[in-house]
Design an enzyme around this catalytic site. Structure first.
Site, PDB file in Angstrom:
ATOM      1  N   GLN A  84      17.670 -38.116  -4.259  1.00  0.00           N
ATOM      2  CA  GLN A  84      18.640 -39.032  -5.282  1.00  0.00           C
ATOM      3  C   GLN A  84      17.824 -39.143  -6.605  1.00  0.00           C
ATOM      4  OE1 GLN A  84      21.779 -39.979  -5.849  1.00  0.00           O
ATOM      5  NE2 GLN A  84      22.393 -39.606  -3.779  1.00  0.00           N
ATOM      6  N   SER A  85      17.151 -38.281  -6.925  1.00  0.00           N
ATOM      7  CA  SER A  85      16.416 -38.302  -8.237  1.00  0.00           C
ATOM      8  C   SER A  85      17.145 -38.391  -9.404  1.00  0.00           C
ATOM      9  CB  SER A  85      15.433 -36.889  -8.088  1.00  0.00           C
ATOM     10  OG  SER A  85      14.795 -36.833  -9.290  1.00  0.00           O
ATOM     11  N   ASN A  86      16.810 -39.153 -10.326  1.00  0.00           N
ATOM     12  CA  ASN A  86      17.442 -39.426 -11.656  1.00  0.00           C
ATOM     13  C   ASN A  86      16.859 -38.218 -12.544  1.00  0.00           C
ATOM     14  OD1 ASN A  86      19.084 -41.553 -11.184  1.00  0.00           O
ATOM     15  ND2 ASN A  86      17.009 -42.719 -11.169  1.00  0.00           N
ATOM     16  N   ALA A  88      15.841 -35.023 -11.636  1.00  0.00           N
ATOM     17  CA  ALA A  88      16.465 -33.811 -11.182  1.00  0.00           C
ATOM     18  C   ALA A  88      17.854 -33.628 -11.556  1.00  0.00           C
ATOM     19  CB  ALA A  88      16.580 -33.588  -9.669  1.00  0.00           C
TER      20      ALA A  88
END
Ligand SMILES: *Cc1c(COP(=O)(O)O)cnc(C)c1O
Length: 349
Positions: A84-86, A88
């Protein structure tokens, strides 16, 4: 403030190529109802609104990284993060807006259902790969490997580390500090501190450089949302020194980083009751949404300090975004809706 060394470094920062990703200045707004409830005058720096991929602090870093990449003739970005990387997700959106390809090497495994940031990654057209259960320190080598593959296929890739926290990326927050300081002057306020969530350290490191360049303004108050290294303060100091060197600023002018590590809870990404309460309080007093992984933990730090009488007036809460994760049931319903939170008293405007 106006000494020649600092002025030259500010000019060097201004001259860096940018991709035009940041809708600067982002709003600085007073939060009257939230302020009344927690007992401190709080102003919110709203990096949670606007910018590519539905906003967030990573746009400031990628603005400089994509700016340099476009100047270098690159056509592909390769970067990394959690599922859930912001960061990326922002890279995927920025790549789409720049006409570039995007390869994401994400920690963990393919999810059963694509939601929130992971869903957006695919919507923006990124190629998503999964690294499995590897440590944070192993991701950069996997990114380099994917970049090598792209190069072998005739592409011109550039890479960004976890959180886009390279020295160049961090400088996005040096510029952000100057932006905030100008807004505070215009608003006639002199906040002592700017509270923000911190993990990969680029936000914190950049704000320290900005503080040195501005010669004043709010001091960054970094609230750790997780520890990516054994000594995060040393990592931030090293990153800030390398960022300062890029614009010719003597690293000896940088203030020492200090990190508030009291609000991590059990681990990165694991919710805390205090963050859930702070998130509900801000949502119900101001209609502004924080997330349980980053900004909610920073907000919990601010609320705790205000209630303990440790916050000078006024103070800035730097909203770094991240609310997208609420649209993953594991974080939204699983972490917030089921947590009882008091409805604050009504406070008139
Ligand atoms: C990445 C992130 C942070 C932390 O910023 P760093 O520069 O990585 O320390 C804070 N808040 C949100 C919402 C983020 O996505």
């Amino acid at each position: 403030m106006s000494d020649p060394a600092t002025a030259a470094a500010r000019a060097a920062l201004d001259a860096l190529p940018r991709a035009g990703l940041v809708p600067a200045p982002t709003p600085l707004v007073h939060l009257p109802r939230f302020s009344a409830v927690i007992g401190a005058e709080v102003w919110c720096k709203r990096d949670d609104v606007g910018g590519p991929g539905l906003a967030g602090n990573k746009a400031r870093k990628f603005d400089l990284l994509f700016g340099q990449a476009l100047a270098d003739g690159c056509d592909t970005v390769v970067t990394t993060g959690a599922l859930q990387s912001n960061s990326a997700r922002t890279a995927a959106a920025a790549a789409a807006s720049a006409g570039m390809a995007c390869v994401l090497v994400l920690r963990g495994h393919e999810p059963a259902a694509w939601a929130a940031n992971a869903l957006l990654d695919r919507l923006f057209g990124a190629e998503v790969r999964f690294a499995g259960d590897v440590g944070w320190g192993e991701l950069d080598a996997l990114v380099d490997g994917a970049a090598g593959e792209a190069r072998a296929a005739g592409r011109r890739p550039f890479t960004a580390p976890v959180g886009a926290s390279s020295p160049l990326g961090a400088l996005g927050f040096a510029a952000a500090h100057l932006e905030l300081t100008a807004q505070c002057e215009a608003a006639g306020i002199a906040p002592a501190a700017a509270y923000h969530a911190s993990t990969s350290g680029g936000t914190h490191a950049g704000l320290l450089v900005g503080l040195a360049l501005a010669g004043g303004g709010p001091r960054p108050h970094a609230v750790a949302a997780g520890a990516l290294s054994a000594d995060p303060a040393a990592a931030v100091a090293g990153l800030a020194a390398r960022a300062a060197a890029l614009v010719g600023l003597d690293p000896g002018r940088l203030p020492d980083p200090s990190l508030d590590v009291a609000h991590i809870g059990d681990a990165y990404g694991v919710p805390t009751g205090a963050a859930a309460e702070a998130i509900a309080l801000l949502a119900r007093t101001e209609g502004i949404v924080c997330d349980p992984v980053y900004s909610g933990k920073a907000l919990a730090g601010l609320v705790a300090d205000a209630r303990a009488g440790r916050v000078g007036r006024p103070v800035v809460f730097w909203h770094t975004g991240g609310w997208h994760v609420l649209f993953d049931p594991a974080y939204g319903d699983g972490q917030l809706a089921l947590t009882p939170a008091p409805t604050p008293p009504w406070v008139p405007r």
